[in-house]
Design an enzyme around this catalytic site. Structure first.
Site, PDB file in Angstrom:
ATOM      1  N   CYS A 143      44.788  67.156 -57.219  1.00  0.00           N
ATOM      2  CA  CYS A 143      44.517  68.546 -57.618  1.00  0.00           C
ATOM      3  C   CYS A 143      43.168  69.071 -57.091  1.00  0.00           C
ATOM      4  O   CYS A 143      43.042  69.284 -55.888  1.00  0.00           O
ATOM      5  CB  CYS A 143      44.621  68.658 -59.128  1.00  0.00           C
ATOM      6  SG  CYS A 143      44.934  70.327 -59.688  1.00  0.00           S
TER       7      CYS A 143
ATOM      8  N   HIS B 241      49.029  65.266 -62.021  1.00  0.00           N
ATOM      9  CA  HIS B 241      48.212  64.519 -62.980  1.00  0.00           C
ATOM     10  C   HIS B 241      49.139  63.657 -63.834  1.00  0.00           C
ATOM     11  O   HIS B 241      50.335  63.555 -63.568  1.00  0.00           O
ATOM     12  CB  HIS B 241      47.508  65.510 -63.935  1.00  0.00           C
ATOM     13  CG  HIS B 241      46.537  66.416 -63.286  1.00  0.00           C
ATOM     14  ND1 HIS B 241      45.292  66.014 -62.866  1.00  0.00           N
ATOM     15  CD2 HIS B 241      46.617  67.736 -62.992  1.00  0.00           C
ATOM     16  CE1 HIS B 241      44.639  67.048 -62.353  1.00  0.00           C
ATOM     17  NE2 HIS B 241      45.416  68.099 -62.410  1.00  0.00           N
TER      18      HIS B 241
ATOM     19  N   ARG C 270      48.843  80.435 -63.590  1.00  0.00           N
ATOM     20  CA  ARG C 270      48.664  78.981 -63.458  1.00  0.00           C
ATOM     21  C   ARG C 270      50.034  78.310 -63.377  1.00  0.00           C
ATOM     22  O   ARG C 270      51.001  78.765 -64.009  1.00  0.00           O
ATOM     23  CB  ARG C 270      47.899  78.414 -64.672  1.00  0.00           C
ATOM     24  CG  ARG C 270      46.446  78.802 -64.729  1.00  0.00           C
ATOM     25  CD  ARG C 270      45.669  77.974 -65.751  1.00  0.00           C
ATOM     26  NE  ARG C 270      45.383  76.618 -65.260  1.00  0.00           N
ATOM     27  CZ  ARG C 270      44.387  76.314 -64.429  1.00  0.00           C
ATOM     28  NH1 ARG C 270      43.609  77.270 -63.969  1.00  0.00           N
ATOM     29  NH2 ARG C 270      44.172  75.061 -64.049  1.00  0.00           N
TER      30      ARG C 270
HETATM   31  N1  GLN Z   1      40.425  74.300 -60.550  1.00  0.00           N
HETATM   32  C1  GLN Z   1      41.544  74.026 -59.663  1.00  0.00           C
HETATM   33  C2  GLN Z   1      42.746  74.957 -59.939  1.00  0.00           C
HETATM   34  O1  GLN Z   1      42.810  75.550 -60.986  1.00  0.00           O
HETATM   35  C3  GLN Z   1      41.989  72.580 -59.829  1.00  0.00           C
HETATM   36  C4  GLN Z   1      42.560  72.305 -61.219  1.00  0.00           C
HETATM   37  C5  GLN Z   1      42.835  70.825 -61.470  1.00  0.00           C
HETATM   38  O2  GLN Z   1      42.219  69.948 -60.860  1.00  0.00           O
HETATM   39  N2  GLN Z   1      43.775  70.539 -62.418  1.00  0.00           N
HETATM   40  O3  GLN Z   1      43.634  75.043 -59.089  1.00  0.00           O
END
Ligand code: GLN
Length: 242
Positions: A96, A194, A130
């Site tokens: 990520c 993740h 998101r």
């Molecule tokens: N901040 C980055 C995003 O929102 C990575 C997020 C993360 O590592 N889960 O895409």
């Protein structure tokens, strides 16, 4: 026969460790140990010097935009060395936020651009929505299913020199548009998954270990592991809804 050893650099564990990404390092360590391989883990934090040639594997986890800015500043001081190692087939698992920083840049939602190290032909732009949920995808190289959890606003776009890691079956993946998840470039694996990723994907853990051994001219010890629990977790995750 001398003991098999692998040296892993764990990059920025205090800054990039959301959603239990350190579980990936614990899993690599366990699956090395049961094969009689010593995995020596060194943490690298901002300001630390990187003796890159000492390492066979690298791991970098995910994090929020603020932590990525701090990491990006330090990564720039290690950029040339990391690019050289990546071009020399070092095994590198990036998750990520860490994955995003191996590319050209991550343009955050406020329009600010967080520079990556330009090791991979990709860039990321924060989207308005998101991508959060349980992802099911299929590794392109093997056809094996890969499961994990994603939570990112960043939408990553691969250039011609970067190949996708997997095909999305359920979930957002790189950008929620092209149906691909992650990146594979030489021995670099980038992914939004993740979970942490590796405990539920023993196949991928073993692949990373094997690639690191092969790079040293060594072969994976023939040890059969009891993966009952890992397979139960994998199968259950395959059935989760997004
Ligand atoms: N901040 C980055 C995003 O929102 C990575 C997020 C993360 O590592 N889960 O895409």
């Amino acid at each position: 026969m001398s003991k098999l050893t692998l040296n892993l650099a764990y990059l920025y564990p205090k800054l990039l460790n959301i959603y239990g990404d350190r579980g990936n390092v614990l899993t690599l360590s366990f699956r090395c140990q049961v094969r009689g391989i010593d995995l020596n883990i060194s943490t690298i934090n901002p300001g630390d010097t990187l003796q890159g040639k000492d390492f066979d594997m690298f791991f970098i986890g995910g994090g929020q935009d603020q932590q990525q800015i701090l990491v990006s500043n330090d990564l720039q001081t290690k950029k040339d060395e990391l690019i050289e190692l990546i071009e020399n087939n070092v095994v590198f698992l990036s998750i990520c936020g860490g994955y995003q920083l191996l590319g050209k840049y991550y343009k955050a939602s406020d329009g600010s651009e967080i520079p990556g190290i330009e090791a991979l032909d990709l860039y990321t732009v924060a989207g308005s929505k998101r991508m959060i949920g349980n992802v099911l995808c299929k590794e392109i190289e093997s056809g094996n299913t890969i499961v994990g959890f994603e939570n990112h606003s960043g939408k990553t776009y691969l250039g011609p020199l970067a190949k996708p890691f997997a095909k999305v079956i359920r979930g957002g993946g790189n950008n929620g548009e092209d149906g691909f998840e992650g990146v594979r470039y030489k021995n670099v694996f980038g992914t939004y998954l993740h979970g942490s990723l590796l405990p539920k994907n023993p196949y991928l853990t073993d692949k990373l270990i094997e690639l690191a051994l092969e790079r040293k001219g060594l072969t994976m010890p023939e040890v059969s592991l009891n993966d009952t629990f890992e397979e139960i977790a994998h199968k259950k995750a395959e059935r989760l809804r997004y």
